[in-house]
Design a protein around this motif. Structure first.
Motif, PDB file in Angstrom:
ATOM      1  N   UNK A  27       0.790  -1.196   0.047  1.00 43.78           N
ATOM      2  CA  UNK A  27      -0.124   0.034  -0.052  1.00 43.78           C
ATOM      3  C   UNK A  27       0.873   1.299   0.104  1.00 43.78           C
ATOM      4  N   UNK A  28       2.045   1.201  -0.936  1.00 45.97           N
ATOM      5  CA  UNK A  28       2.640   2.550  -0.982  1.00 45.97           C
ATOM      6  C   UNK A  28       3.835   2.530   0.040  1.00 45.97           C
ATOM      7  N   UNK A  29       4.183   1.524   0.827  1.00 42.73           N
ATOM      8  CA  UNK A  29       5.136   1.831   1.884  1.00 42.73           C
ATOM      9  C   UNK A  29       6.023   0.608   1.429  1.00 42.73           C
ATOM     10  N   UNK A  30       7.437   1.060   1.354  1.00 41.48           N
ATOM     11  CA  UNK A  30       8.517  -0.006   1.177  1.00 41.48           C
ATOM     12  C   UNK A  30       8.860  -1.029   2.208  1.00 41.48           C
ATOM     13  N   UNK A  31       8.626  -2.344   1.928  1.00 40.38           N
ATOM     14  CA  UNK A  31       8.735  -3.295   3.098  1.00 40.38           C
ATOM     15  C   UNK A  31      10.113  -3.881   3.121  1.00 40.38           C
ATOM     16  N   UNK A  32      10.896  -4.028   1.794  1.00 41.14           N
ATOM     17  CA  UNK A  32      12.001  -4.522   1.789  1.00 41.14           C
ATOM     18  C   UNK A  32      12.322  -5.437   0.533  1.00 41.14           C
ATOM     19  N   UNK A  33      13.503  -5.868   0.291  1.00 40.40           N
ATOM     20  CA  UNK A  33      13.882  -6.398  -0.874  1.00 40.40           C
ATOM     21  C   UNK A  33      14.301  -7.910  -0.549  1.00 40.40           C
ATOM     22  N   UNK A  34      13.851  -8.745  -1.279  1.00 40.25           N
ATOM     23  CA  UNK A  34      14.025 -10.228  -1.609  1.00 40.25           C
ATOM     24  C   UNK A  34      15.284 -10.575  -2.401  1.00 40.25           C
ATOM     25  N   UNK A  35      16.608 -10.941  -1.742  1.00 42.94           N
ATOM     26  CA  UNK A  35      17.384 -11.101  -2.910  1.00 42.94           C
ATOM     27  C   UNK A  35      17.953 -12.641  -2.760  1.00 42.94           C
ATOM     28  N   UNK A  36      17.503 -13.417  -1.875  1.00 47.88           N
ATOM     29  CA  UNK A  36      17.739 -14.746  -1.901  1.00 47.88           C
ATOM     30  C   UNK A  36      17.141 -15.327  -3.134  1.00 47.88           C
ATOM     31  N   UNK A  37      17.705 -16.390  -3.553  1.00 52.85           N
ATOM     32  CA  UNK A  37      17.365 -17.284  -4.756  1.00 52.85           C
ATOM     33  C   UNK A  37      16.302 -18.469  -4.390  1.00 52.85           C
ATOM     34  N   UNK A  38      15.319 -18.537  -5.431  1.00 49.12           N
ATOM     35  CA  UNK A  38      14.461 -19.770  -4.947  1.00 49.12           C
ATOM     36  C   UNK A  38      12.766 -19.562  -5.038  1.00 49.12           C
ATOM     37  N   UNK A  39      11.970 -20.442  -4.643  1.00 50.33           N
ATOM     38  CA  UNK A  39      10.682 -20.333  -4.561  1.00 50.33           C
ATOM     39  C   UNK A  39      10.065 -19.686  -3.351  1.00 50.33           C
ATOM     40  N   UNK A  40       9.215 -18.642  -3.072  1.00 49.70           N
ATOM     41  CA  UNK A  40       9.086 -18.236  -1.754  1.00 49.70           C
ATOM     42  C   UNK A  40       7.460 -17.884  -1.778  1.00 49.70           C
ATOM     43  N   UNK A  41       6.956 -17.747  -0.778  1.00 49.71           N
ATOM     44  CA  UNK A  41       5.469 -17.018  -0.719  1.00 49.71           C
ATOM     45  C   UNK A  41       5.693 -15.938   0.408  1.00 49.71           C
ATOM     46  N   UNK A  42       4.936 -14.876   0.293  1.00 45.98           N
ATOM     47  CA  UNK A  42       4.858 -13.581   0.941  1.00 45.98           C
ATOM     48  C   UNK A  42       3.342 -13.026   0.896  1.00 45.98           C
ATOM     49  N   UNK A  43       3.133 -12.134   1.752  1.00 49.78           N
ATOM     50  CA  UNK A  43       1.925 -11.385   1.829  1.00 49.78           C
ATOM     51  C   UNK A  43       1.271 -11.094   0.612  1.00 49.78           C
TER      52      UNK A  43
END
Length: 284
Positions: free
Chosen positions: A66-82
């Motif tokens: 919703x317009x707010x930076x939460x972070x960056x995922x740099x790990x490689x692979x298959x993931x799930x997030x909000x």
């Protein structure tokens, strides 16, 4: 805030297994009870499935809620997030940029053609995503501006004067270092790391290329003639000294002038000298 923040995402395989178990349970519940409530839960599961994503090697995903930076995922692979997170892919690979040839004026006003080879990669994903608009276009525009500024800071080449001055043609190491520093400073705002920057093409513009080539040739000819004359004078001086020292011949001023003239013609001439045999005296 312009700092990158790394976050850890849940393994996609664990979440996928959990969702499959819930999905099987819901299907069985729908078959057994026949209640439409399970259909609504099925739609919820489909929405949750939007949280799955893949990060390839040397890539990243920037997460925004919703317009707010939460972070960056740099790990490689298959993931799930909000599932409410929006995901922006940013490549971390090194990239080559070969700029177009631009016509600019050098330090002394001569029009030249120049371009640059740039190797760069994203270092700070936050800056690349939010501090500039379209960071790839930003790299192209700022590189072009840096090349134009560099070309105006140095002469293309020097001639008889200014031999100690650094030029685009002769001072490549210093010029490329200055170019890399200039581009690095310009791209810092976009979180870009410059690996290498160097001039890829350099030449006079077509309208003056022939004239400048003639000038370069004239300078080279003058320099060569100067060396020839310096060498010839030394040889004549040595010859006169040795002839006098060994008492081979006594020279008066007229004889010295004649010999010096003849030797200079032989040593400095473009063509082979044609000898003339004198059967009389030197003054006949």
């Amino acid at each position: 805030m312009n700092k990158e923040k790394r976050i850890k995402a849940i393994s996609g395989y664990i979440m996928l297994g959990a969702l499959l178990l819930v999905l099987i349970s819901m299907i069985l519940g729908l078959i057994i009870t026949g209640k439409p409530f399970f259909i609504v839960l099925l739609l919820v599961l489909l929405f949750i499935g939007k949280g799955f994503f893949i990060v390839n090697p040397n890539s990243s995903k920037v997460m925004v809620l919703f317009g707010a930076y939460k972070g960056t995922v740099k790990d490689n692979g298959f993931f799930w997030i909000n599932p409410f997170y929006t995901k922006q892919r940013i490549s971390l690979r090194a990239r080559n940029f070969y700029s177009e040839r631009v016509k600019v004026n050098d330090k002394i006003g001569n029009p030249i053609l120049i371009n640059v080879i740039l190797v760069w990669k994203v270092k700070n994903t936050y800056r690349a995503a939010f501090d500039v608009d379209q960071y790839e276009d930003f790299v192209r525009v700022q590189t072009d501006a840096a090349v134009r500024k560099l070309a105006g800071s140095y002469p293309y080449d020097n001639f008889a004067d200014g031999k100690n001055e650094v030029t685009l043609l002769s001072g490549m190491d210093e010029v490329n270092e200055a170019l890399e520093n200039e581009i690095t400073e310009r791209l810092l705002i976009a979180g870009i790391e410059v690996t290498e920057a160097r001039i890829g093409y350099l030449a006079y513009a077509p309208e003056i290329a022939n004239s400048m080539l003639k000038r370069q040739q004239a300078v080279a000819i003058v320099a060569a003639r100067k060396k020839i004359v310096e060498g010839a004078v030394g040889m004549v001086e040595d010859a006169l000294f040795k002839l006098s020292k060994d008492n081979i011949i006594d020279f008066d001023d007229d004889k010295k002038a004649s010999m010096v003239s003849n030797l200079m013609v032989v040593l400095c001439g473009d063509k082979e000298a044609t000898p003339v045999i004198n059967t009389g005296t030197l003054h006949s």
